[in-house]
Design a protein around this motif. Structure first.
Motif, PDB file in Angstrom:
ATOM      1  N   ASP A  25      29.206  30.266  18.560  1.00 38.18           N
ATOM      2  CA  ASP A  25      29.634  30.285  19.957  1.00 38.18           C
ATOM      3  C   ASP A  25      31.038  29.708  20.091  1.00 38.18           C
ATOM      4  OD1 ASP A  25      29.150  30.625  22.859  1.00 38.18           O
ATOM      5  OD2 ASP A  25      29.220  28.421  22.868  1.00 38.18           O
ATOM      6  N   THR A  26      31.301  28.616  19.401  1.00 39.57           N
ATOM      7  CA  THR A  26      32.617  27.980  19.466  1.00 39.57           C
ATOM      8  C   THR A  26      33.688  28.906  18.910  1.00 39.57           C
ATOM      9  OG1 THR A  26      31.649  25.779  19.303  1.00 39.57           O
ATOM     10  CG2 THR A  26      33.968  25.980  18.711  1.00 39.57           C
ATOM     11  N   VAL A  27      33.418  29.546  17.795  1.00 44.61           N
ATOM     12  CA  VAL A  27      34.378  30.474  17.191  1.00 44.61           C
ATOM     13  C   VAL A  27      34.645  31.650  18.135  1.00 44.61           C
ATOM     14  CG1 VAL A  27      34.724  32.127  15.300  1.00 44.61           C
ATOM     15  CG2 VAL A  27      33.889  29.817  14.814  1.00 44.61           C
ATOM     16  N   ALA A  28      33.588  32.220  18.694  1.00 46.59           N
ATOM     17  CA  ALA A  28      33.754  33.355  19.617  1.00 46.59           C
ATOM     18  C   ALA A  28      34.556  32.938  20.838  1.00 46.59           C
ATOM     19  CB  ALA A  28      32.392  33.907  20.027  1.00 46.59           C
ATOM     20  N   ARG A  29      34.260  31.778  21.408  1.00 48.37           N
ATOM     21  CA  ARG A  29      34.982  31.303  22.592  1.00 48.37           C
ATOM     22  C   ARG A  29      36.463  31.066  22.275  1.00 48.37           C
ATOM     23  NH1 ARG A  29      31.809  29.654  26.961  1.00 48.37           N
ATOM     24  NH2 ARG A  29      33.358  28.157  27.668  1.00 48.37           N
ATOM     25  N   GLU A  30      36.756  30.504  21.116  1.00 43.50           N
ATOM     26  CA  GLU A  30      38.157  30.250  20.743  1.00 43.50           C
ATOM     27  C   GLU A  30      38.915  31.569  20.555  1.00 43.50           C
ATOM     28  OE1 GLU A  30      39.868  27.398  20.875  1.00 43.50           O
ATOM     29  OE2 GLU A  30      37.997  26.570  21.667  1.00 43.50           O
ATOM     30  N   ARG A  31      38.274  32.528  19.912  1.00 48.47           N
ATOM     31  CA  ARG A  31      38.924  33.839  19.725  1.00 48.47           C
ATOM     32  C   ARG A  31      39.112  34.545  21.066  1.00 48.47           C
ATOM     33  NH1 ARG A  31      39.563  35.844  14.490  1.00 48.47           N
ATOM     34  NH2 ARG A  31      38.612  34.482  12.944  1.00 48.47           N
ATOM     35  N   ALA A  32      38.109  34.451  21.925  1.00 50.19           N
ATOM     36  CA  ALA A  32      38.219  35.058  23.256  1.00 50.19           C
ATOM     37  C   ALA A  32      39.327  34.385  24.055  1.00 50.19           C
ATOM     38  CB  ALA A  32      36.886  34.970  23.990  1.00 50.19           C
ATOM     39  N   LYS A  33      39.445  33.076  23.936  1.00 51.00           N
ATOM     40  CA  LYS A  33      40.508  32.358  24.646  1.00 51.00           C
ATOM     41  C   LYS A  33      41.882  32.856  24.222  1.00 51.00           C
ATOM     42  CE  LYS A  33      38.380  27.952  25.873  1.00 51.00           C
ATOM     43  NZ  LYS A  33      38.488  26.494  25.756  1.00 51.00           N
ATOM     44  N   SER A  34      42.055  33.112  22.936  1.00 53.29           N
ATOM     45  CA  SER A  34      43.363  33.595  22.476  1.00 53.29           C
ATOM     46  C   SER A  34      43.682  34.960  23.084  1.00 53.29           C
ATOM     47  CB  SER A  34      43.435  33.636  20.948  1.00 53.29           C
ATOM     48  OG  SER A  34      42.640  34.675  20.421  1.00 53.29           O
ATOM     49  N   VAL A  35      42.664  35.804  23.216  1.00 50.18           N
ATOM     50  CA  VAL A  35      42.855  37.121  23.820  1.00 50.18           C
ATOM     51  C   VAL A  35      43.165  36.978  25.307  1.00 50.18           C
ATOM     52  CG1 VAL A  35      41.732  39.318  24.395  1.00 50.18           C
ATOM     53  CG2 VAL A  35      41.427  38.309  22.114  1.00 50.18           C
ATOM     54  N   VAL A  36      42.394  36.162  26.006  1.00 48.05           N
ATOM     55  CA  VAL A  36      42.615  35.980  27.447  1.00 48.05           C
ATOM     56  C   VAL A  36      43.992  35.372  27.686  1.00 48.05           C
ATOM     57  CG1 VAL A  36      41.804  34.807  29.535  1.00 48.05           C
ATOM     58  CG2 VAL A  36      40.149  35.845  27.973  1.00 48.05           C
ATOM     59  N   ASN A  37      44.394  34.405  26.871  1.00 46.80           N
ATOM     60  CA  ASN A  37      45.739  33.832  27.000  1.00 46.80           C
ATOM     61  C   ASN A  37      46.809  34.910  26.894  1.00 46.80           C
ATOM     62  OD1 ASN A  37      45.726  31.039  27.532  1.00 46.80           O
ATOM     63  ND2 ASN A  37      45.263  30.560  25.421  1.00 46.80           N
ATOM     64  N   THR A  53      42.767  30.765  31.638  1.00 48.12           N
ATOM     65  CA  THR A  53      41.920  31.205  30.529  1.00 48.12           C
ATOM     66  C   THR A  53      40.591  30.472  30.535  1.00 48.12           C
ATOM     67  OG1 THR A  53      43.783  31.848  29.160  1.00 48.12           O
ATOM     68  CG2 THR A  53      41.751  31.295  28.008  1.00 48.12           C
ATOM     69  N   ASP A  54      40.633  29.159  30.698  1.00 51.49           N
ATOM     70  CA  ASP A  54      39.395  28.377  30.724  1.00 51.49           C
ATOM     71  C   ASP A  54      38.466  28.857  31.832  1.00 51.49           C
ATOM     72  OD1 ASP A  54      40.222  26.862  28.567  1.00 51.49           O
ATOM     73  OD2 ASP A  54      40.954  25.198  29.802  1.00 51.49           O
ATOM     74  N   CYS A  55      39.026  29.161  32.995  1.00 53.70           N
ATOM     75  CA  CYS A  55      38.214  29.640  34.118  1.00 53.70           C
ATOM     76  C   CYS A  55      37.586  31.000  33.806  1.00 53.70           C
ATOM     77  CB  CYS A  55      39.060  29.731  35.391  1.00 53.70           C
ATOM     78  SG  CYS A  55      39.605  28.124  36.023  1.00 53.70           S
ATOM     79  N   VAL A  56      38.360  31.885  33.192  1.00 52.00           N
ATOM     80  CA  VAL A  56      37.851  33.212  32.843  1.00 52.00           C
ATOM     81  C   VAL A  56      36.728  33.089  31.813  1.00 52.00           C
ATOM     82  CG1 VAL A  56      38.427  35.432  31.747  1.00 52.00           C
ATOM     83  CG2 VAL A  56      39.978  34.425  33.450  1.00 52.00           C
ATOM     84  N   ILE A  57      36.946  32.283  30.800  1.00 52.36           N
ATOM     85  CA  ILE A  57      35.922  32.108  29.757  1.00 52.36           C
ATOM     86  C   ILE A  57      34.652  31.507  30.357  1.00 52.36           C
ATOM     87  CG2 ILE A  57      35.342  30.847  27.635  1.00 52.36           C
ATOM     88  CD1 ILE A  57      37.239  33.247  27.205  1.00 52.36           C
ATOM     89  N   ASP A  58      34.794  30.529  31.227  1.00 55.16           N
ATOM     90  CA  ASP A  58      33.623  29.902  31.847  1.00 55.16           C
ATOM     91  C   ASP A  58      32.852  30.875  32.737  1.00 55.16           C
ATOM     92  OD1 ASP A  58      34.169  27.554  30.540  1.00 55.16           O
ATOM     93  OD2 ASP A  58      35.069  26.560  32.283  1.00 55.16           O
ATOM     94  N   ALA A  88      38.183  37.552  35.976  1.00 52.88           N
ATOM     95  CA  ALA A  88      39.043  36.625  36.727  1.00 52.88           C
ATOM     96  C   ALA A  88      38.879  36.786  38.238  1.00 52.88           C
ATOM     97  CB  ALA A  88      40.501  36.823  36.332  1.00 52.88           C
ATOM     98  N   GLN A  89      38.392  37.938  38.681  1.00 50.89           N
ATOM     99  CA  GLN A  89      38.219  38.194  40.107  1.00 50.89           C
ATOM    100  C   GLN A  89      36.848  37.775  40.631  1.00 50.89           C
ATOM    101  OE1 GLN A  89      39.208  42.364  40.279  1.00 50.89           O
ATOM    102  NE2 GLN A  89      41.393  41.942  40.453  1.00 50.89           N
ATOM    103  N   ARG A  90      35.978  37.320  39.754  1.00 50.73           N
ATOM    104  CA  ARG A  90      34.668  36.848  40.201  1.00 50.73           C
ATOM    105  C   ARG A  90      34.837  35.578  41.032  1.00 50.73           C
ATOM    106  NH1 ARG A  90      31.597  37.732  34.458  1.00 50.73           N
ATOM    107  NH2 ARG A  90      31.662  40.016  34.545  1.00 50.73           N
ATOM    108  N   PRO A  91      33.962  35.392  42.018  1.00 54.83           N
ATOM    109  CA  PRO A  91      34.115  34.216  42.894  1.00 54.83           C
ATOM    110  C   PRO A  91      34.218  32.888  42.146  1.00 54.83           C
ATOM    111  CG  PRO A  91      32.469  35.713  43.780  1.00 54.83           C
ATOM    112  CD  PRO A  91      32.868  36.249  42.428  1.00 54.83           C
ATOM    113  N   GLU A  92      33.398  32.686  41.105  1.00 58.31           N
ATOM    114  CA  GLU A  92      33.448  31.409  40.391  1.00 58.31           C
ATOM    115  C   GLU A  92      34.761  31.232  39.641  1.00 58.31           C
ATOM    116  OE1 GLU A  92      30.862  34.131  37.709  1.00 58.31           O
ATOM    117  OE2 GLU A  92      31.262  33.894  39.835  1.00 58.31           O
ATOM    118  N   ALA A  93      35.319  32.335  39.127  1.00 56.29           N
ATOM    119  CA  ALA A  93      36.604  32.260  38.435  1.00 56.29           C
ATOM    120  C   ALA A  93      37.735  32.021  39.430  1.00 56.29           C
ATOM    121  CB  ALA A  93      36.855  33.534  37.635  1.00 56.29           C
ATOM    122  N   VAL A  94      37.700  32.717  40.545  1.00 56.52           N
ATOM    123  CA  VAL A  94      38.730  32.548  41.573  1.00 56.52           C
ATOM    124  C   VAL A  94      38.748  31.107  42.078  1.00 56.52           C
ATOM    125  CG1 VAL A  94      39.434  33.217  43.915  1.00 56.52           C
ATOM    126  CG2 VAL A  94      38.734  34.970  42.268  1.00 56.52           C
TER     127      VAL A  94
END
Length: 107
Positions: A25-37, A53-58, A88-94
């Motif tokens: 999970d940690t590896v996937a989240r870190e790789r996803a963060k690099s893409v979102v960044n 990025t943190d908001c999108v991943i969460d 990023a457009q989801r209410p929790e991300a916004v």
């Protein structure tokens, strides 16, 4: 084997499995963060991408994180970009992005 030994063995096996899942999970989240960044930096040059990025991943599901993380290997496609924007457009991300923006502005 006796019951206590079997129970202990099962607990050890479950603990090892849990640890492996957490690492994955940690590896996937870190790789996803690099893409979102990358997506955020391309779409919104000059912004600090990390809090967004943190908001999108969460706000992303586990499956979405895996899909986005795969783009760290295969490359960011227009579909990946659209997926990041949709999350990023989801209410929790916004709400998260807005709160982080206020914090960054000293609010």
């Amino acid at each position: 084997m006796t019951r206590p030994v079997l129970a202990f063995t099962a607990i050890i096996a479950l603990t090892a499995c849990e640890a492996t899942n957490q690492v994955a999970d940690t590896v996937a989240r870190e790789r996803a963060k690099s893409v979102v960044n990358t997506v955020v930096a391309q779409r919104f040059p000059g912004l600090n991408a990390a809090p967004i990025t943190d908001c999108v991943i969460d706000a992303a599901s586990a499956g979405e994180i895996i899909q986005i993380a795969s783009a760290s290997v295969s490359g960011v496609t227009p579909e990946t970009t659209q997926q990041v924007i949709a999350i990023a457009q989801r209410p929790e991300a916004v709400q998260c992005i807005a709160q982080n923006s206020l914090t960054l502005l000293g609010g």
